[in-house]
Write a protein that holds these residues in place. Sequence first.
Motif, short mmCIF file in Angstrom:
data_model
loop_
_atom_site.label_atom_id
_atom_site.label_comp_id
_atom_site.label_asym_id
_atom_site.label_seq_id
_atom_site.Cartn_x
_atom_site.Cartn_y
_atom_site.Cartn_z
N ASP A 123 0.76 -1.23 -0.11
CA ASP A 123 0.11 -0.02 -0.06
C ASP A 123 0.69 1.18 0.06
OD1 ASP A 123 0.97 -0.12 2.55
OD2 ASP A 123 -1.01 -0.57 3.43
N MET A 124 2.19 1.19 -0.60
CA MET A 124 2.94 2.11 -0.52
C MET A 124 3.35 2.54 -2.25
SD MET A 124 4.05 2.98 2.71
CE MET A 124 5.75 3.54 2.17
N LEU A 125 2.79 3.88 -2.49
CA LEU A 125 3.03 4.41 -3.58
C LEU A 125 4.15 5.53 -3.59
CD1 LEU A 125 0.36 6.37 -5.74
CD2 LEU A 125 2.78 6.82 -5.88
N VAL A 126 5.49 5.00 -4.24
CA VAL A 126 6.73 5.69 -3.91
C VAL A 126 6.88 6.71 -5.04
CG1 VAL A 126 7.72 3.76 -2.60
CG2 VAL A 126 7.82 3.74 -5.19
N TYR A 127 7.86 7.54 -4.51
CA TYR A 127 8.36 8.73 -5.52
C TYR A 127 9.40 8.04 -6.47
CZ TYR A 127 6.43 12.34 -2.54
OH TYR A 127 5.50 13.13 -1.99
N ARG A 128 9.53 8.63 -7.63
CA ARG A 128 10.55 8.29 -8.65
C ARG A 128 11.80 7.99 -8.05
NH1 ARG A 128 12.05 7.81 -13.79
NH2 ARG A 128 13.97 8.41 -14.47
N GLU A 129 12.42 8.53 -6.99
CA GLU A 129 13.82 8.45 -6.60
C GLU A 129 13.83 7.31 -5.20
OE1 GLU A 129 12.34 11.31 -6.55
OE2 GLU A 129 13.08 12.24 -8.46
#
Length: 546
Positions: free
Chosen positions: A141-147
């Motif tokens: 349930d973790m939508l991560v940033y690009r970096e």
Amino acid sequence: MTIVDGGAAGGRTKPESTGRASGGAAVPRPWIRRNDYTALEIPRLGEWEPHLSVSVIVPAHGHQDKLDLVLAALAEQSYPSRLMETVVVDDGSEPPLRLPEARPENTRLIASDEGGWGSAHAVTCGAAAGDGDVVLRLDADMLVYREHVESQLRWHHAADYLAVLGHKLFVPFTPGEPDPESVRAAVAEGRAAELFDAGSAEKHWIERTIDRTEALAAADHRAHTVFIGASGSLHRDLFDEAGGLAGEMVLGGDSEFAYRLAQAGAVFVPDLDSSSWHLGRTQMQTRREAGARYRRPFVATRVPDFRDWRNQGPRQWAVPYVDVVVDVGAASLEDAETTLAPLLAGTVPDIRVRVVGTWSALSEERRSPLDEDLLDLRLIREAFRGDSRVSFAEEEPERDIAVPFRLHLPAGCAPTRRAVERITEVADQHRVGLVRLTDPSVDAFGPRPVRLERTAAFMRARRLGADQGGPEELDAAVDRLYGLHWIGGAGIVGDEDEEPPRDWGTRLRAAERKADAQRARADRLERRLRWLGRGLPRRLVERLTR
């Protein structure tokens, strides 16, 4: 291990290397004092060349809609795809999970092994199936940033015994808002921060700990308490050395694993340069009281550091707080009783006592009961074999990594009932890895002095190779990494009510406390200067430091 689905082309594509260090490149092992990682030189995002492969392990149970967004974000990471694999572990979902179209290039979906269930079991299964040099656990349930992946992996190229915690914000989740393609596009364009309203997001409680400890650089021995759930990474060797997550811990497994990482000598780092969105609130946020009630007995019996959870009176726990080693090889029964009896009746009941002697030499054949050569050894064994906390060993046992402290006592010295309590308090108060006594009366009981060893400190020193030169070199390494503190024997050995002298001894201890405070202040200032100096020319930072 059951493979349910394959990679982007229907089969499995491995990262560039399956070794522990891709391409044979070595990972440095700098000496980090306590948890002060600020001396490490970490490159800026996008301005470095990685070589370590990473296995991103995603334990999942149901919620296909959230998993779709998680994988869409992972599909556009800045970390090279040739060095990254994603292993989704389906922990018994009904209907079974599937891999969406928007997913990273090297992605597998596997079923969790039989014989267990829950996220801890799933993570361990996924790590066993992965090949990466680094294991990065990411909840489904973790939508991560690009970096996000790149930001954590920078640290692992600088040292191989770090546990890096990813940053996150909690936001309400509505299925279908946003959709996977919108997420993929936003992450690819560096706009992940715009997907939700940061102003209305909820922070996690661990951020208060991070803020008040200079981003954990000034944290004490309980820095591990923030390394829980959601997003975190470490070298595979460290993961294996700590034993992986305990499958029987259906809830609280991340807290217990983080404690074992600390015991193995890990340094805990909060990575604040990239973030992620936690889709919805956690169970501990929605059902905090019930969740804490369930976790408490499971965690308390395995994590001695949680002293406030062991306040129910004298009892034994699965993992003791202190291992005590007493060599009785040439001791009389009276000497052994002088040392062991106060320990077992002391104010810290959760101890384990290892009594070392030549027990195999005791014969059960006919003998003269009062005149046998090993009479005292036989009497010692008989006197203490009924206490389940006491065991008998031929030689000093190997260090138990799960136990925070090891206390060495010579047979014949008389510890007070509060000896264990007081000496461990000193170790925590001064945040040191080794405590020794200056009391000259202890020297009369043999060459092995009274000493308290912090397991985490000695494990880190050994990881850095300091045990190759003998005990003195190991002690010197522990002093360098954690510190050595000398104390007098008052309140530790001798008369329980003995008060320390009020003349020069009192003044000496007052001066020591003042010096400790000044050293701590200097350390804080130096850390702050290094932190503020990040990004400045190195020559200028060195001049400021001098």
